[in-house]
Design a protein around this motif. Sequence first.
Motif, PDB file in Angstrom:
ATOM      1  N   UNK A 159      10.053 -15.175   4.750  1.00  0.00           N
ATOM      2  CA  UNK A 159       9.182 -14.230   4.858  1.00  0.00           C
ATOM      3  C   UNK A 159       9.778 -12.890   4.297  1.00  0.00           C
ATOM      4  N   UNK A 160      10.899 -12.856   4.223  1.00  0.00           N
ATOM      5  CA  UNK A 160      11.469 -11.708   4.182  1.00  0.00           C
ATOM      6  C   UNK A 160      11.944 -11.499   2.691  1.00  0.00           C
ATOM      7  N   UNK A 161      12.276 -12.718   2.323  1.00  0.00           N
ATOM      8  CA  UNK A 161      12.926 -12.459   0.841  1.00  0.00           C
ATOM      9  C   UNK A 161      11.071 -12.683   0.213  1.00  0.00           C
ATOM     10  N   UNK A 162      10.554 -13.370   0.742  1.00  0.00           N
ATOM     11  CA  UNK A 162       8.962 -13.127   0.124  1.00  0.00           C
ATOM     12  C   UNK A 162       8.765 -12.029  -0.415  1.00  0.00           C
ATOM     13  N   UNK A 163       8.912 -10.329   0.715  1.00  0.00           N
ATOM     14  CA  UNK A 163       8.421  -9.348   0.907  1.00  0.00           C
ATOM     15  C   UNK A 163       9.128  -8.573  -0.398  1.00  0.00           C
ATOM     16  N   UNK A 164      10.517  -8.940  -0.484  1.00  0.00           N
ATOM     17  CA  UNK A 164      11.536  -8.124  -1.347  1.00  0.00           C
ATOM     18  C   UNK A 164      11.206  -8.587  -2.603  1.00  0.00           C
ATOM     19  N   UNK A 165      10.718 -10.079  -2.927  1.00  0.00           N
ATOM     20  CA  UNK A 165       9.606  -9.930  -4.213  1.00  0.00           C
ATOM     21  C   UNK A 165       8.686  -9.613  -4.798  1.00  0.00           C
ATOM     22  N   UNK A 166       7.972  -9.827  -3.449  1.00  0.00           N
ATOM     23  CA  UNK A 166       6.820  -9.150  -4.359  1.00  0.00           C
ATOM     24  C   UNK A 166       5.639  -8.153  -4.298  1.00  0.00           C
ATOM     25  N   UNK A 167       6.639  -7.512  -3.248  1.00  0.00           N
ATOM     26  CA  UNK A 167       5.945  -6.311  -2.771  1.00  0.00           C
ATOM     27  C   UNK A 167       6.344  -5.017  -4.388  1.00  0.00           C
ATOM     28  N   UNK A 168       6.993  -5.105  -5.241  1.00  0.00           N
ATOM     29  CA  UNK A 168       7.312  -4.351  -6.080  1.00  0.00           C
ATOM     30  C   UNK A 168       6.741  -4.947  -6.955  1.00  0.00           C
ATOM     31  N   UNK A 169       6.446  -5.889  -7.198  1.00  0.00           N
ATOM     32  CA  UNK A 169       4.905  -6.777  -8.484  1.00  0.00           C
ATOM     33  C   UNK A 169       3.504  -6.002  -7.368  1.00  0.00           C
ATOM     34  N   UNK A 170       3.997  -5.883  -6.908  1.00  0.00           N
ATOM     35  CA  UNK A 170       2.294  -5.386  -6.217  1.00  0.00           C
ATOM     36  C   UNK A 170       1.836  -4.771  -5.739  1.00  0.00           C
TER      37      UNK A 170
END
Lengths: 221, 243
Positions: A159-170
């Motif tokens: 979960x935390x990893x997903x946030x780190x990967x995806x939020x910049x691209x959002x």
Amino acid sequence: MTGFRAILMRDLRLALRQGMDSAMVVMFFVIAVVLFPLGVGPEPNVLARIAPGVLWVAALLSVLLSLERLFHADFEDGSLELLALSPPALEVVVLAKVLAHWLITGLPLIVAAPVLAVLLNMPADGFGLLLLALLLGTPTLSLIGAVGAALILGSRRGGVLLALLILPLFIPVLIFGVGAVEAAIGGFPARAPLLLLGAIFAGALALCPWGAAAGLRQALE
Amino acid sequence: MFNYFANPRRFMKLATVLSPWLAGATIVLAAAGLYLGLFASPADYQQGETVRIMYVHVPAAWMALFCYMGLAISAAVGLIWKHPVADVAARATAPIGACFTFLALLTGSLWGKPMWGAWWVWDARLTSVLVLFFLYLGYMALNSAFDDPQRGSKASAILAMVGLVNVPIIKFSVDWWNTLHQPASIVRMDGPTIHPDMLWPLFLMIGAFTTYYLWVLMLRMRRELTETRLRARRQIQAEEAGA
């Protein structure tokens, strides 16, 4: 096409039978937005000023929260391997699952957003644009998120990893989504940010299924 | 050439030969660039002495993008051709690139306070470089998130290629949006708009940063390759002891 429909219907049926899952995302959206008047203070002017940004950020986080499970259950019980072996290309499988995800989580957010906008005292000029921008923006979030959800399959701290990967691209979606609503509230033409949102959606629709499918392939290897 | 260096041992040989030369080049270029930049070049008529921050800021920002391109290309080569040394190169590049990006953000902030009156402004260039920094962090986090290092390098290679969309956004952000950050002034169709007295130290510093990157890259790659060999040897020893 039949494969696409079959996967779409399966995911929708699964979501409907475990109804709470998609309701939880909307509940999170509502609670996250309600925190802001309590934190910033109930002054109507301040709330009206920050309303578009708060709604978009909360929508972004709600989508993020639901993305972790996009492929996870299928990966765990092995149905993802069967889907990969089935006749439709993995890219089509990804598209069907993304569409199902958007129908289950994106649409309820769009329905809930105007109610919350009223609570935040958002000027009425922005309502139409808010809906339109969310309608263009949330499928983009599901598409971009699918790439991240495929990449973290089987990792230690999902979960935390997903946030780190995806939020910049959002971030681009957030910027132009808020830009469109604020332009409408301020009485400026909202055409440019809307066109950019549409362009990001078109680009994501063309590229993200490939990225997500590549991610799934290496996860299944 | 490409296949030749797929053998880590051959690559190690080359890296061992190159390292001292790269180290020497870094020291010479940085010494010359710092002397010209800090002492021999004139102060700017508007910015005064703060212009000298540029001699670190511009090369660092340049390297932030250069490293990301290097990272994405080596990750792609590793993913497509299963090139083992390219994987190592991508993994070794990420922390260096992240440091350059952080340095660019930090020096920009130090320059921004006296010039713009704010440590940070949310304009397109600054925001997109901040996203680049997060991409580096995401790459490193994803790379180390799996028990199987092979999966980590494959998943993060895909992420590195997805992140490539950010590179043109950073490059052209100053042209597309009307930003506080000044537009390109070195690589232009009509030639640079910087006086040669300032351009020379800038070029020397860019050269120094590039050779520094290559030098540290060689060191990190040699370390990782040696570590892999050491682990393999220990495993063999343990198996022999067991049998």
